[in-house]
Design a protein around this motif. Structure first.
Motif, PDB file in Angstrom:
ATOM      1  N   PHE A 127       0.995  -1.282   0.112  1.00  0.00           N
ATOM      2  CA  PHE A 127       0.054   0.121  -0.158  1.00  0.00           C
ATOM      3  C   PHE A 127       0.879   1.127   0.031  1.00  0.00           C
ATOM      4  O   PHE A 127       0.645   2.235  -0.673  1.00  0.00           O
ATOM      5  CB  PHE A 127      -0.944   0.094   1.173  1.00  0.00           C
ATOM      6  CG  PHE A 127      -2.250  -0.441   0.906  1.00  0.00           C
ATOM      7  CD1 PHE A 127      -3.294   0.004  -0.002  1.00  0.00           C
ATOM      8  CD2 PHE A 127      -2.743  -1.984   1.150  1.00  0.00           C
ATOM      9  CE1 PHE A 127      -4.446  -0.380  -0.446  1.00  0.00           C
ATOM     10  CE2 PHE A 127      -3.918  -2.451   0.942  1.00  0.00           C
ATOM     11  CZ  PHE A 127      -4.659  -1.902   0.177  1.00  0.00           C
ATOM     12  N   LEU A 142       4.254   8.020   0.257  1.00  0.00           N
ATOM     13  CA  LEU A 142       4.584   7.670   1.915  1.00  0.00           C
ATOM     14  C   LEU A 142       5.912   7.046   2.026  1.00  0.00           C
ATOM     15  O   LEU A 142       6.384   6.089   1.252  1.00  0.00           O
ATOM     16  CB  LEU A 142       3.611   6.465   2.202  1.00  0.00           C
ATOM     17  CG  LEU A 142       2.650   6.879   3.515  1.00  0.00           C
ATOM     18  CD1 LEU A 142       1.930   5.550   3.737  1.00  0.00           C
ATOM     19  CD2 LEU A 142       3.331   7.478   4.508  1.00  0.00           C
ATOM     20  N   CYS A 193       4.031  -3.987  14.062  1.00  0.00           N
ATOM     21  CA  CYS A 193       4.917  -3.109  14.268  1.00  0.00           C
ATOM     22  C   CYS A 193       4.312  -1.618  14.305  1.00  0.00           C
ATOM     23  O   CYS A 193       3.237  -1.438  13.703  1.00  0.00           O
ATOM     24  CB  CYS A 193       6.142  -3.261  13.297  1.00  0.00           C
ATOM     25  SG  CYS A 193       5.787  -2.722  11.856  1.00  0.00           S
ATOM     26  N   ASP A 194       5.042  -0.777  14.628  1.00  0.00           N
ATOM     27  CA  ASP A 194       4.485   0.489  14.484  1.00  0.00           C
ATOM     28  C   ASP A 194       4.223   1.104  13.290  1.00  0.00           C
ATOM     29  O   ASP A 194       3.121   1.947  13.161  1.00  0.00           O
ATOM     30  CB  ASP A 194       5.476   1.612  15.308  1.00  0.00           C
ATOM     31  CG  ASP A 194       5.412   1.460  16.877  1.00  0.00           C
ATOM     32  OD1 ASP A 194       4.721   0.710  17.450  1.00  0.00           O
ATOM     33  OD2 ASP A 194       6.631   1.822  17.278  1.00  0.00           O
ATOM     34  N   GLU A 195       5.063   0.902  12.333  1.00  0.00           N
ATOM     35  CA  GLU A 195       4.608   1.308  10.851  1.00  0.00           C
ATOM     36  C   GLU A 195       3.357   0.885  10.251  1.00  0.00           C
ATOM     37  O   GLU A 195       2.387   1.589  10.032  1.00  0.00           O
ATOM     38  CB  GLU A 195       5.693   1.254  10.107  1.00  0.00           C
ATOM     39  CG  GLU A 195       6.901   1.959  10.288  1.00  0.00           C
ATOM     40  CD  GLU A 195       7.634   2.387   9.334  1.00  0.00           C
ATOM     41  OE1 GLU A 195       7.927   1.646   8.351  1.00  0.00           O
ATOM     42  OE2 GLU A 195       7.997   3.653   9.215  1.00  0.00           O
ATOM     43  N   ASN A 239       0.990  -0.139  12.063  1.00  0.00           N
ATOM     44  CA  ASN A 239      -0.194   0.304  12.971  1.00  0.00           C
ATOM     45  C   ASN A 239      -0.444   1.739  12.287  1.00  0.00           C
ATOM     46  O   ASN A 239      -1.884   1.919  12.122  1.00  0.00           O
ATOM     47  CB  ASN A 239       0.277   0.403  14.419  1.00  0.00           C
ATOM     48  CG  ASN A 239      -0.491  -0.646  15.122  1.00  0.00           C
ATOM     49  OD1 ASN A 239      -1.456  -1.535  14.753  1.00  0.00           O
ATOM     50  ND2 ASN A 239       0.130  -1.028  16.243  1.00  0.00           N
ATOM     51  N   GLY A 240       0.363   2.175  11.845  1.00  0.00           N
ATOM     52  CA  GLY A 240       0.182   3.822  11.468  1.00  0.00           C
ATOM     53  C   GLY A 240      -0.525   3.875  10.136  1.00  0.00           C
ATOM     54  O   GLY A 240      -1.226   4.578   9.995  1.00  0.00           O
ATOM     55  N   ILE A 241      -0.069   2.877   9.465  1.00  0.00           N
ATOM     56  CA  ILE A 241      -0.613   2.754   7.935  1.00  0.00           C
ATOM     57  C   ILE A 241      -2.223   2.264   8.008  1.00  0.00           C
ATOM     58  O   ILE A 241      -3.081   3.108   7.497  1.00  0.00           O
ATOM     59  CB  ILE A 241       0.204   1.871   7.002  1.00  0.00           C
ATOM     60  CG1 ILE A 241       1.369   2.633   6.467  1.00  0.00           C
ATOM     61  CG2 ILE A 241      -0.579   1.428   5.753  1.00  0.00           C
ATOM     62  CD1 ILE A 241       2.406   1.943   5.811  1.00  0.00           C
ATOM     63  N   GLU A 245      -4.138   3.006  10.572  1.00  0.00           N
ATOM     64  CA  GLU A 245      -4.719   4.136  11.151  1.00  0.00           C
ATOM     65  C   GLU A 245      -5.059   4.986  10.129  1.00  0.00           C
ATOM     66  O   GLU A 245      -6.311   5.372   9.996  1.00  0.00           O
ATOM     67  CB  GLU A 245      -3.933   4.657  12.159  1.00  0.00           C
ATOM     68  CG  GLU A 245      -4.347   5.477  13.031  1.00  0.00           C
ATOM     69  CD  GLU A 245      -5.652   4.908  13.796  1.00  0.00           C
ATOM     70  OE1 GLU A 245      -6.564   5.640  13.970  1.00  0.00           O
ATOM     71  OE2 GLU A 245      -5.695   3.582  13.870  1.00  0.00           O
ATOM     72  N   MET A 246      -3.919   5.317   9.311  1.00  0.00           N
ATOM     73  CA  MET A 246      -4.415   6.257   8.200  1.00  0.00           C
ATOM     74  C   MET A 246      -5.342   6.037   7.241  1.00  0.00           C
ATOM     75  O   MET A 246      -6.134   6.714   6.598  1.00  0.00           O
ATOM     76  CB  MET A 246      -2.954   6.566   7.499  1.00  0.00           C
ATOM     77  CG  MET A 246      -2.627   7.889   7.237  1.00  0.00           C
ATOM     78  SD  MET A 246      -0.914   8.201   6.839  1.00  0.00           S
ATOM     79  CE  MET A 246      -0.901   7.275   5.118  1.00  0.00           C
ATOM     80  N   PHE A 253      -7.451   0.625   7.764  1.00  0.00           N
ATOM     81  CA  PHE A 253      -7.506  -0.913   7.644  1.00  0.00           C
ATOM     82  C   PHE A 253      -7.009  -1.898   8.978  1.00  0.00           C
ATOM     83  O   PHE A 253      -6.825  -1.001   9.918  1.00  0.00           O
ATOM     84  CB  PHE A 253      -6.285  -1.525   6.738  1.00  0.00           C
ATOM     85  CG  PHE A 253      -6.198  -0.856   5.375  1.00  0.00           C
ATOM     86  CD1 PHE A 253      -7.576  -0.969   4.739  1.00  0.00           C
ATOM     87  CD2 PHE A 253      -5.197  -0.659   4.423  1.00  0.00           C
ATOM     88  CE1 PHE A 253      -7.634  -0.511   3.333  1.00  0.00           C
ATOM     89  CE2 PHE A 253      -5.382  -0.195   3.134  1.00  0.00           C
ATOM     90  CZ  PHE A 253      -6.603  -0.077   2.821  1.00  0.00           C
ATOM     91  N   GLU A 254      -7.304  -2.877   8.836  1.00  0.00           N
ATOM     92  CA  GLU A 254      -7.144  -3.738  10.207  1.00  0.00           C
ATOM     93  C   GLU A 254      -5.698  -4.758   9.964  1.00  0.00           C
ATOM     94  O   GLU A 254      -5.860  -5.254   8.823  1.00  0.00           O
ATOM     95  CB  GLU A 254      -7.992  -4.768  10.377  1.00  0.00           C
ATOM     96  CG  GLU A 254      -9.098  -3.926  11.398  1.00  0.00           C
ATOM     97  CD  GLU A 254      -9.904  -4.935  12.087  1.00  0.00           C
ATOM     98  OE1 GLU A 254      -9.693  -5.452  13.151  1.00  0.00           O
ATOM     99  OE2 GLU A 254     -11.242  -5.045  11.724  1.00  0.00           O
ATOM    100  N   PRO A 273      -9.442   2.285   0.682  1.00  0.00           N
ATOM    101  CA  PRO A 273      -8.847   3.363   2.006  1.00  0.00           C
ATOM    102  C   PRO A 273     -10.373   3.941   2.391  1.00  0.00           C
ATOM    103  O   PRO A 273     -11.237   4.258   1.453  1.00  0.00           O
ATOM    104  CB  PRO A 273      -8.054   4.132   1.285  1.00  0.00           C
ATOM    105  CG  PRO A 273      -8.101   4.033  -0.102  1.00  0.00           C
ATOM    106  CD  PRO A 273      -8.490   2.739  -0.352  1.00  0.00           C
TER     107      PRO A 273
END
Ligand code: SF4
Ligand code: SF4
Lengths: 332, 374
Positions: free
Chosen positions: A177, A185, A246-248, A250-252, A254-255, A258-259, A329
């Motif tokens: 993505f 990104l 991982c944090d990244e 999770n961030g994507i 969030e943006m 998605f799950e 998205p």
């Protein structure tokens, strides 16, 4: 079912299952196919047999390319039946105008990945089609593996098992993505694409009992768990805070809304291991760099038949459903 | 490295179990002092989603209840507008571009997804600005941007229009379907036999428009509003703030989402919107015509307006929803998804009958996905 094929029919989720069941399984029905395992077990239980086609866009991305994927994908399906990948076929459909240089790059990654599995390509086919008939290049690989550990099946999971994942989830899907056009990104995120046989081999060699394995490709961990719950007639209860993400990723998520549980992986697998061996399996997995955050994520119960329940760390619970639709998205 | 931090910042700390549990305890204690049940309407589908996904109702005492609101630009799109999008996508040499979920919503006959399967060039973008690239790469085609969304996405469309005009790009036009939140909230209170005691306002909208757009509710309607973020900690804190208002007999406009929302909002974005758009009446699915609740391109920009350019082919006939679908009642907050007789049977996310099941922010989809435990 819809009258025409939509992209959702290829999502690895609910629509995909419906298409497979109502069109392909209906026509091809037989005892081996209807087990619906990662690879077919044939030849009196000695061999595993599997096929897969690869159509990823972009072709090259952080951590892998379509060639590496094409080898890992089929070899991993074999590994998930406890089989050592041995012989592969490779057929490619190439769009007119494709650069030979890119093709060489792709083939070089295939070669490298084959050697990690100790497998060889023994037959192949090449087709070139007019511009616009395919998107750059499609690759199909089919493979045969020698079963090293018999009896692995996603139809036999019971309350004696615990559920594990081999590493943090969603990295492949999130990488793709992030690499898509228009995302702009910049991340250091890498696809998890890797050959799983070495990890499976280590588990087998250390004498761990294995009930079921499955690599969590399209549809992610959530699709695997739901299939397992249905195939084995059980309830799988997952502890959300035990799932490594991982944090990244999770961030994507969030943006884009998605799950991580629904994102594709190419080198992450889910395991059902008898309780007494689960901790040992984690220790074996963690000796691999790529599986250093392997984790026990849940257990098997009978609470809600054929369902997956997700427990939050603040004490609420909900069902985790098979992902549906094309991953799109959210609007804002 | 910077990027990594920013991504993490999006959610970090706002899903903390300890904080959530602490709020659950405070709310439970405070709620004992309430003299009646409180019905909180979350206006926005994003909130509905958080509430269901994180199991918020399981943490609340029985005298605090949610009512789901009209909240998602996909859910509220009347069928005739989707038919417009479909027809546009089927025009020769047109690339129809829109955002996310819109592709799946069924119109009176088909969805954009169906159009795409029939060969239409339908694309979704993450940011409207991507239209420019598509237009440049396809000089002999016309890009029609089917613009949807609340105040949150409107400025992005306005920014795109500004760029198109500045760079004199000839092959982009717009079908505007933007809507605004406060007007429809007034409409709900004025026309429905409602029992809304408080509003949970969507923070996204107020980042742009400021919290001031909700001033009217505590002042004139005597209904408190808390503008809250979308993470579980945000929602729990917002509920706690609402409960506190009731036990302290206050009725105010408060902001929970202080990290981005101000009273005045983003002036620049507001100016951009008013430069290109004017307010108009918008027909909301399930609610009917609501005055001043939509945006339309100003007349001086008619040459960019797809509704003008394609006026001879665009259908204008109003279309009714499926007769069993009660999306309208759900969007008005007077029914819950399980009240619909075809919920989860004939209507599922894989085969949606109404748009509340299509949009990932729709109430029916949220209930279907997460809600069947509770
Ligand atoms: S568009 Fe976003 S902010 Fe607006 S109502 Fe829907 S989810 Fe909420
Ligand atoms: S379940 Fe389907 S048909 Fe019923 S109200 Fe929801 S979207 Fe409409």
């Amino acid at each position: 079912m819809n009258k025409t094929i939509t992209l959702a029919h290829g999502n690895g989720g609910a629509e995909n299952n419906e298409l497979i069941n109502k069109v392909f399984y209906k026509a091809f029905k037989n005892e081996i196919l209807s087990k619906s395992e990662d690879a077919a077990v044939i030849h009196g239980g000695e061999l595993a047999f599997s096929t897969d086609s690869f159509t990823v866009s972009p072709l090259f991305f952080n951590g892998a390319d379509i060639g590496k994927l094409a080898i890992c994908g089929t070899c991993n399906d074999l590994s998930m039946m406890g089989a050592k990948p041995k012989y592969l076929t490779c057929s490619v459909i190439i769009e007119e105008g494709f650069e030979i240089k890119s093709l060489e790059k792709i083939v070089a990654s295939m070669k490298e990945e084959l050697s990690k599995n100790g497998a060889i390509v023994v037959s192949g086919d090449t087709k070139v089609v007019p511009k616009g008939s395919v998107d750059k290049i499609f690759i199909n690989t089919t493979g045969i593996g020698e079963i090293q550990y018999k009896g692995i099946s996603s139809n036999n999971i019971s309350e004696d098992d615990l559920i594990l994942v081999s590493r943090d989830i969603g990295a492949h899907g999130a990488t793709i993505f992030a690499a898509r056009e228009g995302m702009d990104l910049e991340t250091s995120l890498k696809s998890d694409c890797t050959s799983l046989y070495p990890q499976v081999e280590a588990l087998i060699k250390s004498g761990i009992k294995i009930t079921a394995l499955r690599d969590a490709t399209r549809g992610g961990v959530s699709a695997v768990l739901n299939e397992w719950a249905k195939q084995s007639d059980i309830c799988i209860e997952i502890q959300e805070d035990k799932i490594p993400v991982c944090d990244e990723v999770n961030g994507i998520c969030e943006m884009l809304g998605f799950e991580a549980m629904s994102l594709a992986n190419e080198g992450t697998f889910v395991l059902a291991i008898p309780k007494e061996d689960a901790q040992k399996a984690i220790e074996v997995l963690q000796t691999f760099e790529e599986a250093k955050n392997a984790s026990i994520i849940g257990k098997v119960t009978q609470q809600y038949e054929k369902k997956v329940v997700l427990h939050s760390s603040w004490g609420t619970k909900r069902f985790l459903e098979t992902p549906t639709g094309e991953l799109l998205p959210r609007i804002c | 490295m910077n990027n990594e931090l920013e991504l993490k910042d999006l959610y970090d700390g706002f899903r903390d179990a300890k904080t959530i549990k602490a709020y659950a305890k405070i709310i439970k204690e405070d709620a004992k002092l309430l003299d009646k049940d409180i019905h909180i309407m979350e206006v926005c589908g994003g909130h509905t989603h958080t509430i269901m996904k994180y199991g918020i109702p399981q943490l609340l005492p029985s005298n605090i209840k949610f009512i789901h609101g009209p909240g998602c630009p996909v859910c509220i799109m009347p069928k005739e507008r989707i038919d417009n999008a479909y027809v546009l996508s089927m025009q020769e040499n047109v690339i129809l571009v829109t955002l996310g979920d819109m592709i799946k919503v069924p119109g009176s006959k088909a969805s954009l997804q169906d159009a795409r399967a029939k060969g239409a060039d339908v694309r979704f973008v993450y940011s409207p600005m991507d239209c420019i690239k598509i237009a440049n790469e396809n000089p002999d085609k016309r890009v029609v941007f089917f613009a949807i969304g609340f105040e949150t996405t409107t400025p992005m469309t306005a920014a795109l229009i500004q760029t198109v005009i500045k760079q004199d790009i000839k092959n982009i036009c717009f079908h505007i379907n933007h809507v605004t939140v406060p007007e429809v909230m007034c409409e709900l209170i004025d026309t429905t036999d409602h029992n809304i005691d408080a509003f949970l306002g969507p923070s996204h909208v107020s980042v742009i428009s400021g919290s001031k757009i909700y001033e009217i509710f505590p002042k004139e309607y005597k209904i408190p509003v808390v503008v809250g973020g979308f993470e579980p900690v945000d929602v729990m804190q917002s509920i706690s703030m609402i409960v506190k208002q009731f036990i302290e007999k206050r009725c105010e406009l408060e902001i929970e989402y202080k990290r981005l929302v101000s009273y005045d909002g983003n002036k620049k974005a507001q100016d951009l919107m008013s430069k290109y758009f004017e307010k108009t009446t918008f027909k909301w699915r399930g609610l009917g015509n609501v005055k001043n609740s939509g945006f339309e391109l100003k007349e001086q920009f008619a040459k960019y307006n797809a509704k003008v350019i394609y006026k001879d082919v665009l259908p204008t006939q109003e279309k009714k929803d499926h007769k069993l679908c009660i999306c309208g009642d759900i969007l008005r907050g007077v029914a819950n998804p399980p009240d619909c007789t075809i919920f989860g049977t004939a209507c599922k996310p894989t085969k949606p009958v109404g748009s509340c099941m299509v949009s990932s922010e729709g109430a029916c989809a949220a209930y279907y996905k997460y809600g069947n435990l509770i």
